[in-house]
Design a protein around this motif. Structure first.
Motif, PDB file in Angstrom:
ATOM      1  N   THR A 125       0.822  -1.219   0.000  1.00 55.87           N
ATOM      2  CA  THR A 125       0.000   0.000   0.000  1.00 55.87           C
ATOM      3  C   THR A 125       0.854   1.267   0.000  1.00 55.87           C
ATOM      4  N   ARG A 126       2.122   1.137  -0.371  1.00 60.06           N
ATOM      5  CA  ARG A 126       3.036   2.265  -0.570  1.00 60.06           C
ATOM      6  C   ARG A 126       3.411   2.974   0.725  1.00 60.06           C
ATOM      7  N   HIS A 127       3.452   2.212   1.823  1.00 59.76           N
ATOM      8  CA  HIS A 127       3.895   2.763   3.099  1.00 59.76           C
ATOM      9  C   HIS A 127       5.134   2.010   3.569  1.00 59.76           C
ATOM     10  N   GLY A 163      -2.440  12.665   8.121  1.00 57.66           N
ATOM     11  CA  GLY A 163      -1.718  13.091   6.927  1.00 57.66           C
ATOM     12  C   GLY A 163      -0.213  13.123   7.091  1.00 57.66           C
ATOM     13  N   ILE A 164       0.316  12.463   8.138  1.00 60.51           N
ATOM     14  CA  ILE A 164       1.759  12.435   8.363  1.00 60.51           C
ATOM     15  C   ILE A 164       2.342  11.256   7.584  1.00 60.51           C
ATOM     16  N   PRO A 165       3.412  11.444   6.845  1.00 59.59           N
ATOM     17  CA  PRO A 165       3.998  10.319   6.104  1.00 59.59           C
ATOM     18  C   PRO A 165       4.353   9.162   7.032  1.00 59.59           C
ATOM     19  N   ALA A 166       4.123   7.954   6.540  1.00 58.92           N
ATOM     20  CA  ALA A 166       4.392   6.762   7.353  1.00 58.92           C
ATOM     21  C   ALA A 166       5.853   6.687   7.759  1.00 58.92           C
ATOM     22  N   PHE A 167       6.736   7.153   6.901  1.00 54.46           N
ATOM     23  CA  PHE A 167       8.162   7.129   7.226  1.00 54.46           C
ATOM     24  C   PHE A 167       8.436   7.921   8.497  1.00 54.46           C
ATOM     25  N   LYS A 197      -8.492   5.257   4.119  1.00 59.39           N
ATOM     26  CA  LYS A 197      -7.966   5.673   5.416  1.00 59.39           C
ATOM     27  C   LYS A 197      -8.188   4.592   6.473  1.00 59.39           C
ATOM     28  N   TRP A 198      -9.395   4.054   6.515  1.00 56.29           N
ATOM     29  CA  TRP A 198      -9.690   2.998   7.490  1.00 56.29           C
ATOM     30  C   TRP A 198      -8.899   1.741   7.155  1.00 56.29           C
ATOM     31  N   MET A 199      -8.704   1.459   5.873  1.00 48.34           N
ATOM     32  CA  MET A 199      -7.870   0.324   5.469  1.00 48.34           C
ATOM     33  C   MET A 199      -6.436   0.514   5.960  1.00 48.34           C
ATOM     34  N   THR A 200      -5.920   1.725   5.868  1.00 49.25           N
ATOM     35  CA  THR A 200      -4.558   1.995   6.343  1.00 49.25           C
ATOM     36  C   THR A 200      -4.445   1.722   7.833  1.00 49.25           C
ATOM     37  N   VAL A 201      -5.439   2.145   8.607  1.00 50.33           N
ATOM     38  CA  VAL A 201      -5.426   1.883  10.048  1.00 50.33           C
ATOM     39  C   VAL A 201      -5.414   0.384  10.311  1.00 50.33           C
ATOM     40  N   LYS A 202      -6.247  -0.364   9.600  1.00 46.70           N
ATOM     41  CA  LYS A 202      -6.316  -1.802   9.819  1.00 46.70           C
ATOM     42  C   LYS A 202      -5.001  -2.489   9.424  1.00 46.70           C
TER      43      LYS A 202
END
Length: 446
Positions: free
Chosen positions: A94-96, A158-162, A338-343
């Motif tokens: 997912t590009r994180h 909105g903070i980059p995962a890195f 967004k919810w998918m990213t949290v999961k």
């Protein structure tokens, strides 16, 4: 004038024998649907194992790598990294990126150590059978909460995962130190320690054969069910010989693994303790007890099969690949990205908590330094296993192979006496090479 004759043009096609060989290999890959990248990784793994073993033969007169003892230990050492690598596949697809998994492992290990050593025995009593269950569930939930919190910062903040996970790398490592005050928490619950492997943390010869038969039955079922599903939905089916080949290959590899782990016997000192504890009238030299599959390896197998099913057979898995392929298009298609990213980050955190169970149980203690630099090995395992940093591409079993490659390199370098600095040089070089090969592969496939 002199007559001249034109030289015949060079044939544009390769010789028939060469073309036939190339065509046969292509037809074989097409029929069996084997991933060429996975085949390449297996070949690289064989070269690594063979190289380290031959080094031992040439230098010491005896190979030390391809032995039941070393390969059994290698499988146990791979378990912790492999478990986290399956979650890192989702994150990278997912590009994180998640740089905090090693620190989450260390922090949750400290929390579990405090739970089972300082808290639960006061209420349940020392050695209560529920202590290890509560501790494991507690550790996994803590990891999921930490991962979910970081995922929320990425998705909704909105903070980059890195940046989020780089901060998490420092924060959770610091929290581990503050909670334990830098002390080692030991020993852990006796039953909990079995989850780390060892002579008593294995299922033995009979249990290994039962596991092997279950795996073989599962392989056959998946192939037969897959063919039935393709027929039902009118998809192209593999030839019968290809399905038979894959079934035989999978079952043969499983049986080989069972024979390998069963050929590694308990050390004589452990056998003597076992004889004394059970009041047996037998000499230790005549009693051979197989280790069989270690419990951490079985945990890794269950995680890998579960994650592979989720990725390839559920809506959640399809959403993961859709987000990785094109996040904007996925959002327009109605996917709550967004919810998918949290999961996804919560799953990654939960798997880090499960890895903390394996790592601390294997060490029989919890320290704030546990899991240091594991994030690098986990990311390297996923990338070596074919997960593209550009997103949208990755496999669970590829990540497991990547973890095995990384651990094989590290274990082999320790056995031949490489110092820690050289080990880091090799690991870093392999990671860069893996990314470079991924770039070349994607260019070629376009």
């Amino acid at each position: 004038m002199t007559d001249t004759t034109n030289a015949p043009a060079a044939p544009s096609n390769p010789p028939p024998s060469q073309a036939a060989r190339k065509g046969a290999w292509s037809r074989f890959l097409t029929a069996t649907e084997l991933d060429t990248r996975l085949i390449g990784m297996v070949a690289a793994l064989i070269l690594i194992w063979g190289g380290f073993h031959m080094y031992g033969v040439l230098v010491n007169g005896q190979g030390f790598f391809l032995t039941p003892r070393n390969l059994w230990n290698l499988s146990v050492q791979t378990a912790s990294i492999g478990i986290m690598a399956t979650g890192m596949v989702l994150v990278i697809i997912t590009r994180h990126i998640d740089l905090s998994v090693g620190s989450i492992l260390g922090f949750t290990a400290i929390l579990m150590g405090m739970m089972q050593v300082n808290i639960l025995p006061q209420y349940l009593g020392l050695g209560h059978p529920a202590i290890w269950i509560i501790t494991v569930v507690f550790g996994i939930i803590c990891g999921m909460m930490i991962g979910g919190f970081q995922g929320a910062l990425v998705a909704y903040g909105g903070i980059p995962a890195f940046i989020v996970t780089l901060g998490g790398l420092l924060v959770w490592r610091g929290c581990a130190f503050l909670v334990a005050r830098g002390e080692t928490i030991s020993p852990v619950d006796a039953t909990f320690s079995l989850l780390g492997g060892g002579p008593y943390g294995s299922v033995g010869a009979t249990g290994s054969w039962i596991v092997g038969l279950i795996i073989c039955a599962g392989i056959v079922f998946m192939i037969v069910n897959g063919r039935r599903q393709r027929t039902k939905f009118e998809f192209a089916k593999r030839p019968y010989w290809a399905d038979t080949f894959l079934a035989v290959l999978g079952c043969a590899a499983t049986v080989g693994a069972v024979l390998l782990v069963n050929s590694y016997y308990w050390p004589k000192g452990i056998v003597k303790q076992y004889i004394a504890a059970n009041d047996l009238n037998v000499e230790a030299e005549t009693l051979f007890i197989s280790h069989g599959f270690a419990i951490p390896v079985l945990v890794l197998v269950v995680v890998a099969v579960t994650m592979n099913f989720v990725m390839n057979n559920t809506r959640f898995g399809r959403y993961v690949f859709a987000i990785g392929g094109n996040p904007e298009a996925a959002a327009l298609a109605g996917i709550d990205t967004k919810w998918m990213t949290v999961k996804i980050f919560a799953i990654m955190g939960g798997l880090a908590g499960l890895s903390a169970v394996v790592a601390s149980a294997r060490l029989n203690s919890a320290t704030n330094a546990l899991g240091t630099l594991d994030e690098l090995y986990v990311i390297a395992a996923a990338v070596i296993g074919g997960t593209s940093l550009a997103g949208g591409v990755g496999t669970i079993f590829g990540a497991i192979l990547g973890a095995l490659v990384m651990q094989s390199l590290q274990s082999g370098m320790v056995l031949i006496g490489f110092d820690a600095g050289m080990q880091q040089v090799v690991v870093g070089s392999v990671l860069v090479l893996a990314v470079f090969l991924d770039i070349l592969y994607r260019r070629k496939s376009k």
